[in-house]
Design an enzyme around this catalytic site. Structure first.
Site, PDB file in Angstrom:
ATOM      1  N   LYS A  90       3.906 -15.249   2.523  1.00  0.00           N
ATOM      2  CA  LYS A  90       3.839 -16.030   1.275  1.00  0.00           C
ATOM      3  C   LYS A  90       5.283 -16.326   0.883  1.00  0.00           C
ATOM      4  CE  LYS A  90       1.587 -17.833  -2.238  1.00  0.00           C
ATOM      5  NZ  LYS A  90       0.745 -19.043  -2.105  1.00  0.00           N
ATOM      6  N   TYR A  95       0.817  -1.218   0.000  1.00  0.00           N
ATOM      7  CA  TYR A  95       0.000   0.000   0.000  1.00  0.00           C
ATOM      8  C   TYR A  95       0.849   1.265   0.000  1.00  0.00           C
ATOM      9  CZ  TYR A  95      -3.924  -3.107   1.122  1.00  0.00           C
ATOM     10  OH  TYR A  95      -4.869  -4.098   1.102  1.00  0.00           O
ATOM     11  N   ASP A  98      -5.097  -6.782   5.919  1.00  0.00           N
ATOM     12  CA  ASP A  98      -6.328  -6.125   5.473  1.00  0.00           C
ATOM     13  C   ASP A  98      -7.365  -7.191   5.109  1.00  0.00           C
ATOM     14  OD1 ASP A  98      -8.086  -4.163   4.632  1.00  0.00           O
ATOM     15  OD2 ASP A  98      -7.104  -3.848   2.688  1.00  0.00           O
ATOM     16  N   ASP A 121      -2.437 -18.177   1.999  1.00  0.00           N
ATOM     17  CA  ASP A 121      -3.592 -18.887   1.419  1.00  0.00           C
ATOM     18  C   ASP A 121      -4.099 -19.951   2.392  1.00  0.00           C
ATOM     19  OD1 ASP A 121      -1.148 -20.131   0.957  1.00  0.00           O
ATOM     20  OD2 ASP A 121      -1.565 -20.674  -1.123  1.00  0.00           O
ATOM     21  N   ASP A 181     -10.798  -8.692   7.553  1.00  0.00           N
ATOM     22  CA  ASP A 181     -12.200  -8.670   7.119  1.00  0.00           C
ATOM     23  C   ASP A 181     -12.802 -10.071   7.215  1.00  0.00           C
ATOM     24  OD1 ASP A 181     -12.208  -5.954   6.534  1.00  0.00           O
ATOM     25  OD2 ASP A 181     -13.222  -6.218   4.605  1.00  0.00           O
TER      26      ASP A 181
END
Ligand code: IPM
Ligand code: MG
Length: 365
Positions: free
Chosen positions: A195, A146, A251, A227, A255
């Site tokens: 990852k 970001y 992020d 994942d 959620d």
């Protein structure tokens, strides 16, 4: 001692949910003889309307002059709001990213906890959440994808866009230290999510987390690919204590975790820098579809205010009192629309934003 609280009411449901959190803070102040002074700060869409930009230097200065900032939510409907006709760096979200960066708020704490009373609102099967879950997602907030170099340009005759995921070892170390410190006060487990089978930034992340972990022999440290983590969250959420992860993964996973608690309206958050200063906001968005209707769930914002009491003001008893009052309101059957069970259950009473705020104030022990 007076505590100065900057208040960003924001857009959409922001002003409605912030009003309830302030009501709770005022009740805490009266009960425990504290004095909170509020300063209004504009950010996001409200700032675009008033000043033409989502974040002004004055807003940053006002936030810096506060001991902590309470925030509602920012942004509007991307399809209909004029804010989204502006270039990306002038949209409401840029204000939020900008204030996080300007204040150095690198550590984002998002606690996801399943209240016994909300088990019916959890979309997971009953046997999966039989013992509930209680996790803290620690999201790195001022680095990574970001904030990396980005651009859109023509390459080989094709319009090409790129974003870069960059972390240096210090950025990883400071969030890792925070995560292990917090784990020491919880169940002493850190699961670092990355990852590393693909990304260099993740391989560095893993190496630095292992180095920090060596200083915390009591804390069990594990690594999980993102994942797999997304899958494990719905398969067995109770396995997690502290989840430590980079900006974008956090992020997304936060959620996902919020829905497991029953609603995005339940997930509070704290964004902290190296000092006691913090910005406290619900993890959910501005929900333009229900803005102005007075039906939004104020609990995430009220719980964010409780985090402010704990992390910025060292008021542990007061924070526990607010959290206890939320629990009691749920136990007594009060629900906003988003956490209403699908079937009729006796003793469940639907209420609105103000009604929930009042219920919580009444139950402050
Ligand atoms: C959040 C939000 C923000 C983020 C957006 C609005 C920029 O999704 O706080 O999780 O991505 O950090
Ligand atoms: Mg988000």
């Amino acid at each position: 001692m007076q505590h100065k609280i900057g208040v960003i009411r924001g857009d959409g449901i922001g002003p409605e949910i912030v009003a309830e959190a302030i009501k709770v803070l005022d009740a805490v102040a009266a009960k425990y003889s504290h004095s909170f002074e509020y300063t209004e700060i504009l950010m996001g869409g409200a700032s675009i309307d008033a000043c033409g930009v989502p974040l002004t230097d004055e807003a940053i200065a006002a936030a810096k002059a506060s001991d902590a900032v309470l925030m509602g939510s920012i942004g509007g409907d991307a399809k209909t709001s004029p804010w989204y006709k502006l270039p990306p760096e002038k949209r409401p979200e840029a204000g939020l990213l900008g204030i996080r960066k300007a204040l150095g708020l690198f550590a984002n704490l998002r606690p996801a906890y399943l209240y016994n009373e909300l088990k019916e609102a959890c979309p997971l099967r009953e046997d999966i959440v039989a013992n509930g879950f209680d996790m803290m997602i620690m999201r790195e907030l001022t680095g990574g994808l970001y904030f990396g170099e980005r651009g859109t340009e023509e390459r080989d005759g094709l319009v090409t866009a790129y974003d870069t995921l960059v972390y240096n070892e210090n950025e990883i170390r400071r969030i890792a230290i925070r995560a292990f410190d917090i784990a020491m006060k919880r169940h002493k487990k850190v699961c670092s999510v990355d990852k590393a089978n693909v990304l260099d930034s993740s391989r560095l992340w893993r190496k630095v987390v292992d180095e920090v972990s060596a200083d915390y022999p009591e804390v069990e440290c594990s690594h999980m690919l993102v994942d797999n983590a997304a899958m494990q969250l719905v398969k067995d959420p109770a396995q997690f204590d502290v989840i430590l992860t980079e900006n974008m993964f956090g992020d997304i996973l936060s959620d996902e975790a919020s829905m497991l608690t029953g609603s995005l309206g339940m997930l509070s958050s704290a964004s902290l820098n190296e000092t006691k200063f913090g910005l406290y906001e619900p993890s959910g968005g501005s929900a333009p579809d229900i803005a102005g209707k007075g039906i939004a769930n104020p609990i995430a914002t009220i719980l964010s205010a409780a985090m402010m009491l704990r992390y910025s003001f060292d008021m542990d008893d007061e924070a526990l009192a607010v959290e206890g009052a939320v629990k009691k309101a749920l136990k007594d059957g009060y629900r906003t629309g988003d956490i209403m069970p699908a079937e009729d259950i006796s003793g469940i009473i639907q209420t609105d934003t103000k009604g929930m705020g009042d219920c919580i104030v009444e139950r402050l022990a």
